[in-house]
Design an enzyme around this catalytic site. Structure first.
Site, PDB file in Angstrom:
ATOM      1  N   GLY A 173      -1.933   1.198   2.777  1.00  0.00           N
ATOM      2  CA  GLY A 173      -2.324  -0.038   2.088  1.00  0.00           C
ATOM      3  C   GLY A 173      -2.843  -1.060   3.071  1.00  0.00           C
ATOM      4  N   ASN A 174      -2.953  -2.307   2.651  1.00  0.00           N
ATOM      5  CA  ASN A 174      -3.387  -3.379   3.560  1.00  0.00           C
ATOM      6  C   ASN A 174      -2.690  -4.685   3.177  1.00  0.00           C
ATOM      7  OD1 ASN A 174      -5.167  -4.963   1.683  1.00  0.00           O
ATOM      8  ND2 ASN A 174      -6.174  -2.972   1.575  1.00  0.00           N
ATOM      9  N   ARG A 175      -2.938  -5.728   3.957  1.00  0.00           N
ATOM     10  CA  ARG A 175      -2.158  -6.961   3.830  1.00  0.00           C
ATOM     11  C   ARG A 175      -2.678  -7.952   2.794  1.00  0.00           C
ATOM     12  NH1 ARG A 175       1.199  -6.852   8.276  1.00  0.00           N
ATOM     13  NH2 ARG A 175       0.255  -5.956  10.136  1.00  0.00           N
TER      14      ARG A 175
END
Ligand code: CTP
Length: 371
Positions: A173-175
């Site tokens: 995923g990412n932030r």
């Protein structure tokens, strides 16, 4: 002026009337031929609740209309500003914190209380904000009354971060928090648009009045946006779309005893949704806005990288921010640069994500008028 029963215990009716120089309204049943609980709410340009107690915040959150003030809040369609005052324990209680978040998501302005001496001997956060601050906030709200310059426009916004599975329980995923997309959706609704939010993973709930399509992986987000393209006048790609996904996702959970000390994931590039949408459209409609997250270091370098990205993607506006300089992900504030294909660049100084969203819509309105 609508004093509650609790307010009347502190200051009597005669004092309220004399100090304000106006009649006051205290009950739904007073002069009921005028239906005051509907009239006051409908006619107001702005509603200020000063002080807003923990009880008032809770009732306002849940739409409880148990007295004249809460009736007025339910019938009002104007901006609402709440200035809380209570003991620190009450302000910091998870119930109050959750109510404040929900009110803010609805577009109600809840000021942060001051920190200082409270009633009694205690001190801490919970003190009524300084009256000058309250008046400034009220004036600010009156200045940016909702306009309807996006009325009738169908707008599709992608937001949040995609998740690319590599087995049924794990993902890459990412932030991205989704905050900027949610601010864009909320402000577009308040300017009259019909908004669809294509929501990948987000830390914040979607605002009221928005159609929400939940997606997880980049491929799902791509399909949702491609489907929305022919039925949208404006598209905003604010999502942090994964650039790479695991080449193969395991059909069952990868067990340590089978995989051993090391797992090697081979990643393959996903498709560039923004570039694809720009290629797919016929002519200049829908108007397409892209985002660029860069680690630039200087505003000159940010502009250079963003201009190259704008040309590569083929969109009409590109909103660039420097993710290296400050915490952008998850933060309430941001500073951006808005670029157009003709080379024009506008810098929006560090401000709240709603203000950034409004600046982006201002450029969209100009873009729609110019083409
Ligand atoms: N974007 C997209 N599809 C992708 C990756 C990004 O549609 N697979 C969109 C984003 O929603 C954003 C814009 O492209 O509007 C720019 O995203 P960004 O991550 O800054 O750029 P990339 O295209 O990924 O390029 P790079 O990471 O090399 O800077």
């Amino acid at each position: 002026m609508v004093p509650t029963d609790a307010a009347l215990r502190f200051v009597g009716e005669a004092t309220w009337t004399a100090l304000s120089g106006r009649p006051i309204a205290t009950s739904v049943w007073q002069q009921s031929h005028e239906v005051p609980h509907v009239r006051l709410g409908q006619q107001a340009d702005l509603i200020l609740v000063v002080p807003a107690t923990a009880d008032l915040l809770a009732r306002a959150t849940h739409g409880i209309a148990s007295d004249l003030l809460t009736n007025v809040l339910l019938t009002a369609r104007c901006p609402v500003l709440l200035a809380p005052a209570m003991h620190t324990e009450m302000w910091q209680h998870p119930a109050t914190a959750a109510n404040v978040s929900r009110l803010r998501e609805r577009g109600i302005v809840v000021l942060e209380p001051d920190t200082g001496r409270l009633t009694g001997t205690d001190s801490g956060p919970g003190r009524l904000p300084d009256p000058v601050q309250i008046v400034n906030a009220a004036a600010d709200l009156l200045r940016r009354r909702p306009s309807s310059d996006l009325a009738g426009l169908r707008i599709a916004i992608s937001g949040g971060g995609t998740r690319e599975s590599w087995d049924p329980v794990r993902y890459l995923g990412n932030r991205s928090s989704g905050r900027q997309a949610v601010a864009l959706a909320r402000t577009a609704v308040s300017r009259g648009a019909e908004v669809t939010l294509v929501a990948a993973a987000m830390d914040v709930p979607a605002p009221a009045g928005v159609r929400v399509l939940r997606v997880e992986a980049a491929a799902q987000l791509e399909q949702a946006m491609v489907d929305l393209l022919p039925v949208s006048e404006v598209i905003v790609m604010a999502a942090a779309v994964a650039d790479y996904r695991p080449e193969q996702a395991a059909p069952s959970k990868v067990k340590k005893e089978d995989a051993g000390d090391e797992v090697v994931l081979r990643l393959t590039q996903t498709s560039d949704v923004l570039a694809r949408l720009c290629r797919m459209r016929a002519g200049r409609r829908p108007l397409i806005v892209g985002f660029a997250a860069e680690t630039a270091g200087s505003s000159r370098e940010l502009q250079r990288l963003a201009a190259a990205k704008l040309a590569r993607k083929g969109c009409d506006l590109l909103v660039a921010n420097d993710v290296g300089a400050d915490a952008v992900f998850g933060s309430q504030e941001n500073a951006v640069m808005i670029l157009a294909p003709d080379g024009s660049t506008v810098e929006v100084p560090r401000s709240g994500k709603d203000a950034i969203a409004d600046a982006i819509w201002d450029h969209v309105v100009l873009g729609l008028a110019g083409a």
